[in-house]
Design an enzyme around this catalytic site. Structure first.
Site, PDB file in Angstrom:
ATOM      1  N   SER A 189       0.848  -1.185   0.000  1.00 49.55           N
ATOM      2  CA  SER A 189       0.000   0.000   0.000  1.00 49.55           C
ATOM      3  C   SER A 189       0.893   1.249   0.000  1.00 49.55           C
ATOM      4  O   SER A 189       1.726   1.397  -0.896  1.00 49.55           O
ATOM      5  CB  SER A 189      -0.964  -0.054   1.185  1.00 49.55           C
ATOM      6  OG  SER A 189      -2.022   0.847   1.012  1.00 49.55           O
ATOM      7  N   GLU A 316      -9.462  -5.033  -4.095  1.00 51.09           N
ATOM      8  CA  GLU A 316      -8.794  -4.171  -3.117  1.00 51.09           C
ATOM      9  C   GLU A 316      -9.782  -3.437  -2.216  1.00 51.09           C
ATOM     10  O   GLU A 316      -9.674  -3.453  -0.994  1.00 51.09           O
ATOM     11  CB  GLU A 316      -7.919  -3.146  -3.845  1.00 51.09           C
ATOM     12  CG  GLU A 316      -6.795  -3.729  -4.680  1.00 51.09           C
ATOM     13  CD  GLU A 316      -5.516  -3.939  -3.900  1.00 51.09           C
ATOM     14  OE1 GLU A 316      -5.508  -3.718  -2.677  1.00 51.09           O
ATOM     15  OE2 GLU A 316      -4.521  -4.335  -4.525  1.00 51.09           O
ATOM     16  N   HIS A 412      -7.656  -5.887  -0.169  1.00 53.84           N
ATOM     17  CA  HIS A 412      -6.488  -5.135   0.276  1.00 53.84           C
ATOM     18  C   HIS A 412      -6.012  -5.657   1.629  1.00 53.84           C
ATOM     19  O   HIS A 412      -6.824  -5.849   2.541  1.00 53.84           O
ATOM     20  CB  HIS A 412      -6.889  -3.661   0.385  1.00 53.84           C
ATOM     21  CG  HIS A 412      -5.745  -2.710   0.538  1.00 53.84           C
ATOM     22  ND1 HIS A 412      -4.830  -2.488  -0.468  1.00 53.84           N
ATOM     23  CD2 HIS A 412      -5.385  -1.905   1.562  1.00 53.84           C
ATOM     24  CE1 HIS A 412      -3.958  -1.579  -0.059  1.00 53.84           C
ATOM     25  NE2 HIS A 412      -4.263  -1.220   1.166  1.00 53.84           N
TER      26      HIS A 412
END
Length: 510
Positions: A189, A316, A412
């Site tokens: 990320s 995600e 995610h």
């Protein structure tokens, strides 16, 4: 980390001797070692300065303090006013090793450039160390301290901290059995965004030979956006948006002001997309520390001598929705408004409707948001790097499982505990969507092995991206499989859509 079995050996660093702790799993962890001076007092808002040395043997059995933030994460320390020695590294070393020095994996934590720390349980480096690596992680300045614009001071201070930590690795890692010429930077990320930025930064040149980037965000600010946000944050803190005014505000006061500005973004965003996701900090394209968007830098051949391994998850933004990190969109008109705020053509809305017939608007919104922010940008990084002469590999986390609650999503963060081998860490069951089963553990071993092989040899075990083809390793249960993006309808939709840094919203001056 695993159960401890007592004090570990001493290691000599440039700052002095440090002693870690020995685990029953054959790994020594050395925690909380300063790589730069505390970035407060006369050093606040400046680039990192050398850490002062110490006499005797420093205790390295606990993680160092985290950077100023309001986040409270499972199993991780929280920031407390007065914590200042926040620029530290941690090292995991296998006790039993043969032959020469080991390859090094240097981990950069995520957290929207705003929160997080290297002490999160899913980032424990023990399993990777047992696979034959020396693992290093670092804390760096996040939020306003690390990425807020302060007139007369450098932007992107958090990135400069990471460069300083990599220099510490170059100067010290041999003492831990690591090879300073075989460093791979890795992150997830905003940590992956940091990895991409380091590839574009002259200050980081020569400090690593490989890069692993999971879910790289397509998010960068112009200096004008960064300055507009500083004005809002300074106003919330009750100070002038000047160096003098900002220096007069305590770190805690700025953290509180940032939290309040983020809450206001739904109605009054500084950039249009902040109405949907109120993230206040991104790397600033300042022309100095970060001269250009990494996508453009890699397309010109910057860092072509560095091997690149990229991954993103297939869904995600379902995670961000699960934790209430994004605004909901449930109407067709709202989806068109979102596309305009994101700066993508309306044809993408129609394209996602065609690819997902019958899917709720919310699902199409989350799919579009996830591909815009992470999926397409991550994929393009690998392709641009390969076409400019670099070696790049692309993978996607596609693992799904049926569970009593319905099933897991490849969202995610789910990939990180798998790659670290930390499926049983505190909080990992939530990140991966379920209590791990045998198939999950086998997938984790495969992903961890790919990281270790890439760090050691530059090859994770599947074909590299070329100028003509984009082969993709799909991580799944029970078995992985190789696909080709030539047949991807999603990738075809995005063809020709540019990624640009955010500009200020028309409402920003209200």
């Amino acid at each position: 980390m695993g159960q401890t079995s007592g004090a570990g050996p001493d290691f000599r660093t440039t700052g002095g001797r440090v002693r870690g702790r020995r685990s029953v799993d054959g790994v020594v962890a050395v925690l909380g070692v300063p790589y730069a001076a505390p970035p407060f007092g006369p050093h606040r808002f400046r680039g990192p300065r050398p850490a002062p040395g110490w006499s005797g043997t420093r205790d390295g059995t606990d993680f160092g303090p985290v950077a100023p933030q309001s986040a409270r994460l499972p199993g991780a320390p929280v920031w407390r006013p007065g914590d200042e020695d926040v620029l530290t590294v941690n090292v995991w070393v296998p006790e039993e090793r043969e032959g020469g020095p080991l390859p090094v994996l240097f981990w950069i934590h995520g957290g929207a450039y705003t929160f997080g720390s290297s002490a999160q349980p899913d980032y424990d480096g023990s399993a990777l160390a047992r696979a034959g690596l020396v693992v290093v992680s670092c804390n760096y300045r996040t939020g306003f301290e690390g990425f807020g614009h302060v007139p007369g001071f450098p932007d992107n201070r958090g990135l400069l901290d990471q460069v300083a930590a990599l220099r510490w690795v170059r100067e010290n890692i041999a003492a831990f059995g690591g090879d300073p010429a075989a460093v791979t930077v890795a992150g997830h990320s905003s940590g992956a965004g940091s990895v991409a930025c380091l590839m574009a930064m002259e200050q980081a040149r020569g400090l690593f030979r490989g890069a692993i980037a999971h879910s790289v965000p397509s998010a960068f600010f112009t200096p004008a956006v960064a300055a507009a946000l500083t004005s809002r944050i300074a106003g919330g803190a009750g100070v002038a948006p000047t160096a003098e005014g900002l220096l007069s505000a305590s770190p805690g006061r700025l953290v509180a002001a940032c939290d309040e500005v983020a809450r206001q973004c739904a109605d009054d965003p500084a950039t249009a997309v902040q109405a949907y996701e109120p993230v206040l900090f991104q790397p600033v394209l300042d022309g100095e520390v970060l001269p250009v968007d990494p996508l453009r830098a890699l397309a010109t051949g910057a860092c072509r001598d560095v091997g690149l391994l990229v991954c993103h998850t297939l869904e995600e933004y379902w995670f961000l929705h699960e934790i209430a990190g994004v605004r909901e969109v449930t109407t067709e008109s709202g989806l068109l408004e979102f596309a305009a705020a994101l700066g993508v053509p309306a044809r993408l809305v129609a394209g996602y409707r065609a690819l997902r017939p019958g899917a709720p608007v919310l699902d199409r919104y989350l799919a579009l948001f996830g591909d815009a922010r992470f999926g397409e940008y991550s994929s393009r990084l690998a392709e641009h790097h390969a076409r400019a002469g670099g070696r790049a590999y692309l993978s996607r986390f596609a693992r799904r499982r049926r569970t009593p609650g319905g099933g897991t999503r490849p969202w995610h963060t789910a990939d990180v505990p798998f790659a670290f081998g930390n499926l049983d860490a505190d909080g990992a069951a939530f990140l991966i969507g379920a209590v791990p089963d045998d198939e999950d553990r086998a997938l984790s071993r495969r992903m961890l092995r790919a990281w270790a092989d890439f760090a050691a040899h530059g090859d994770p075990g599947w074909p590299a991206v070329t100028a003509e083809a984009t082969p993709v390793q799909a991580w799944a249960v029970p078995d992985d499989h190789l696909t080709d993006d030539a047949a991807s309808g999603v990738r075809a939709l995005w063809r020709g859509v540019p990624f640009e840094p955010y500009e200020t919203s028309p409402a920003a001056g209200r």
